[in-house]
Design a protein around this motif. Structure first.
Motif, PDB file in Angstrom:
ATOM      1  N   ILE A   2       1.071  -1.423   0.144  1.00 20.20           N
ATOM      2  CA  ILE A   2       0.137  -0.066  -0.028  1.00 20.20           C
ATOM      3  C   ILE A   2       1.163   1.032  -0.107  1.00 20.20           C
ATOM      4  N   LEU A   3       2.060   1.121   1.349  1.00 27.42           N
ATOM      5  CA  LEU A   3       2.077   2.362   0.499  1.00 27.42           C
ATOM      6  C   LEU A   3       3.565   2.774  -0.581  1.00 27.42           C
ATOM      7  N   PHE A   4       3.998   1.511  -0.677  1.00 28.20           N
ATOM      8  CA  PHE A   4       4.435   1.544  -2.055  1.00 28.20           C
ATOM      9  C   PHE A   4       3.941   2.171  -3.441  1.00 28.20           C
ATOM     10  N   ALA A   5       2.458   1.758  -3.335  1.00 29.00           N
ATOM     11  CA  ALA A   5       2.169   2.600  -4.356  1.00 29.00           C
ATOM     12  C   ALA A   5       1.089   3.691  -4.347  1.00 29.00           C
ATOM     13  N   VAL A   6       1.034   4.756  -2.391  1.00 29.07           N
ATOM     14  CA  VAL A   6       0.712   5.932  -2.077  1.00 29.07           C
ATOM     15  C   VAL A   6       2.628   6.453  -2.928  1.00 29.07           C
ATOM     16  N   ILE A   7       3.545   5.875  -2.180  1.00 27.45           N
ATOM     17  CA  ILE A   7       4.855   6.838  -2.540  1.00 27.45           C
ATOM     18  C   ILE A   7       4.619   6.712  -3.821  1.00 27.45           C
ATOM     19  N   ASP A   8       4.443   5.493  -5.047  1.00 25.54           N
ATOM     20  CA  ASP A   8       4.526   5.224  -6.171  1.00 25.54           C
ATOM     21  C   ASP A   8       5.744   6.814  -6.704  1.00 25.54           C
ATOM     22  N   ILE A   9       7.167   6.197  -5.975  1.00 22.87           N
ATOM     23  CA  ILE A   9       8.231   6.431  -6.382  1.00 22.87           C
ATOM     24  C   ILE A   9       8.701   5.820  -7.944  1.00 22.87           C
ATOM     25  N   LEU A  10       8.526   5.453  -8.541  1.00 26.09           N
ATOM     26  CA  LEU A  10       8.782   4.534 -10.309  1.00 26.09           C
ATOM     27  C   LEU A  10       7.634   5.965 -10.804  1.00 26.09           C
ATOM     28  N   GLY A  11       6.851   5.886 -10.141  1.00 29.72           N
ATOM     29  CA  GLY A  11       5.386   6.716 -11.172  1.00 29.72           C
ATOM     30  C   GLY A  11       6.295   8.406 -11.099  1.00 29.72           C
ATOM     31  N   SER A  12       7.406   8.660 -10.151  1.00 23.95           N
ATOM     32  CA  SER A  12       7.891  10.126  -9.561  1.00 23.95           C
ATOM     33  C   SER A  12       9.272  10.459 -10.849  1.00 23.95           C
ATOM     34  N   ILE A  13       9.496   9.210 -11.864  1.00 26.28           N
ATOM     35  CA  ILE A  13      10.717   9.345 -11.955  1.00 26.28           C
ATOM     36  C   ILE A  13      10.724  10.427 -12.861  1.00 26.28           C
ATOM     37  N   PRO A  14       9.311  10.733 -13.828  1.00 23.30           N
ATOM     38  CA  PRO A  14      10.015  11.681 -14.706  1.00 23.30           C
ATOM     39  C   PRO A  14       9.814  13.227 -14.277  1.00 23.30           C
ATOM     40  N   ILE A  15       9.284  13.221 -12.887  1.00 21.20           N
ATOM     41  CA  ILE A  15       8.967  14.662 -12.063  1.00 21.20           C
ATOM     42  C   ILE A  15      11.269  14.978 -11.697  1.00 21.20           C
ATOM     43  N   ILE A  16      11.179  13.373 -10.578  1.00 23.26           N
ATOM     44  CA  ILE A  16      12.381  13.593 -10.127  1.00 23.26           C
ATOM     45  C   ILE A  16      13.697  13.897 -11.484  1.00 23.26           C
ATOM     46  N   VAL A  17      13.690  12.927 -12.228  1.00 21.56           N
ATOM     47  CA  VAL A  17      14.578  13.151 -13.697  1.00 21.56           C
ATOM     48  C   VAL A  17      14.710  15.468 -13.930  1.00 21.56           C
ATOM     49  N   ASP A  18      13.187  15.718 -14.350  1.00 17.32           N
ATOM     50  CA  ASP A  18      12.955  17.251 -14.503  1.00 17.32           C
ATOM     51  C   ASP A  18      13.678  17.953 -13.885  1.00 17.32           C
ATOM     52  N   LEU A  19      13.752  17.109 -12.002  1.00 19.15           N
ATOM     53  CA  LEU A  19      13.755  17.965 -10.908  1.00 19.15           C
ATOM     54  C   LEU A  19      15.542  18.662 -11.418  1.00 19.15           C
ATOM     55  N   ARG A  20      16.420  16.996 -11.181  1.00 21.68           N
ATOM     56  CA  ARG A  20      17.332  17.156 -11.801  1.00 21.68           C
ATOM     57  C   ARG A  20      17.999  17.802 -12.519  1.00 21.68           C
ATOM     58  N   SER A  21      17.388  17.898 -13.968  1.00 22.17           N
ATOM     59  CA  SER A  21      17.647  18.844 -14.909  1.00 22.17           C
ATOM     60  C   SER A  21      17.317  19.997 -14.660  1.00 22.17           C
ATOM     61  N   LYS A  22      16.637  20.462 -13.986  1.00 19.47           N
ATOM     62  CA  LYS A  22      16.514  21.511 -13.882  1.00 19.47           C
ATOM     63  C   LYS A  22      17.510  22.459 -12.921  1.00 19.47           C
ATOM     64  N   ILE A  23      17.697  21.965 -11.369  1.00 18.00           N
ATOM     65  CA  ILE A  23      18.540  21.933  -9.757  1.00 18.00           C
ATOM     66  C   ILE A  23      19.793  22.215 -10.374  1.00 18.00           C
ATOM     67  N   GLY A  24      19.576  20.918 -10.636  1.00 20.24           N
ATOM     68  CA  GLY A  24      21.716  19.675 -10.991  1.00 20.24           C
ATOM     69  C   GLY A  24      21.264  18.364  -9.812  1.00 20.24           C
ATOM     70  N   HIS A  25      22.130  19.054  -9.325  1.00 18.96           N
ATOM     71  CA  HIS A  25      22.715  17.652  -8.711  1.00 18.96           C
ATOM     72  C   HIS A  25      20.955  17.607  -6.944  1.00 18.96           C
ATOM     73  N   ILE A  26      20.729  16.800  -6.815  1.00 22.98           N
ATOM     74  CA  ILE A  26      19.863  15.801  -6.227  1.00 22.98           C
ATOM     75  C   ILE A  26      20.436  15.025  -4.613  1.00 22.98           C
ATOM     76  N   GLN A  27      20.447  15.542  -3.116  1.00 24.92           N
ATOM     77  CA  GLN A  27      21.436  15.086  -2.487  1.00 24.92           C
ATOM     78  C   GLN A  27      20.584  14.056  -1.858  1.00 24.92           C
ATOM     79  N   SER A  28      20.408  12.450  -2.890  1.00 28.33           N
ATOM     80  CA  SER A  28      19.475  11.235  -2.530  1.00 28.33           C
ATOM     81  C   SER A  28      19.697  10.892  -1.068  1.00 28.33           C
ATOM     82  N   GLU A  29      20.990  10.417  -0.570  1.00 25.46           N
ATOM     83  CA  GLU A  29      20.961  10.644   0.834  1.00 25.46           C
ATOM     84  C   GLU A  29      20.056  11.382   1.771  1.00 25.46           C
TER      85      GLU A  29
END
Length: 179
Positions: A2-29
């Motif tokens: 249930i948490l996996f579906a709500v967090i939806d990190i796989l569906g967020s990949i495009p958002i993360i990629v977009d943020l990384r291209s705008k900001i540069g480095h994302i501090q994953s940790e």
């Protein structure tokens, strides 16, 4: 799951990629640790915090459903509803909160608390943040692997899934506001 579906990190990949291209480095940790802390703290004191400020869990859930609804619309329609003028970092806002540990996740944690033992929920949180860390760390490789069209498809598919989750969350909690 249930948490996996709500967090939806796989569906967020495009958002993360977009943020990384705008900001540069994302501090994953940093994003992973902060989101885990937010979820675990909310698991234990979330309902009390809401009561302290005069909000019941059902109202919080309905508000969370609206946030998820608009995020889903962004993903499906390709429009930007949330705009930040000059973002300098994306690790805590918007990745740790509200993308990973947002209102939908917090509402889900309150619901899970009624049905499952807290130890099991903490284990589920930890498993999910490990997956989140892996996706955040390898977002550049994922972007190259999927390409622009693949990211677009994933964004649309998971946008529809997120839209369905938001409607379910809304429907499950709206009745409780009027009883």
């Amino acid at each position: 799951m249930i948490l996996f579906a709500v967090i939806d990190i796989l569906g967020s990949i495009p958002i993360i990629v977009d943020l990384r291209s705008k900001i540069g480095h994302i501090q994953s940790e940093k994003a992973t640790i902060v989101s885990a802390i937010i979820m675990i703290v909310f698991l234990f004191v979330g309902e009390e915090i809401l009561k302290l400020i005069g909000i019941d869990a059902k109202s919080f859930a309905v508000a969370g459903s609206f946030v998820l609804f608009f995020l889903a619309l962004e993903m499906i329609l390709g429009v930007r509803l949330y705009k930040e003028d000059n973002p300098t970092t994306a690790s805590i806002v918007p990745i740790a909160f509200p993308l990973i540990a947002g209102a939908g996740t917090m509402t889900t944690l309150l619901s899970l608390r009624a049905a499952y033992d807290k130890v099991n929920i903490i284990i589920a949180i930890l498993i999910n943040v490990i997956l989140v860390y892996g996706v955040l760390k390898s977002s550049g490789k994922i972007e190259k692997l999927l390409g622009i069209n693949g990211l677009g498809i994933i964004r649309k598919v998971f946008g529809v899934i997120l839209l369905a989750i938001s409607i379910k969350l809304f429907a499950a909690n709206i009745k409780g506001l009027f009883i």
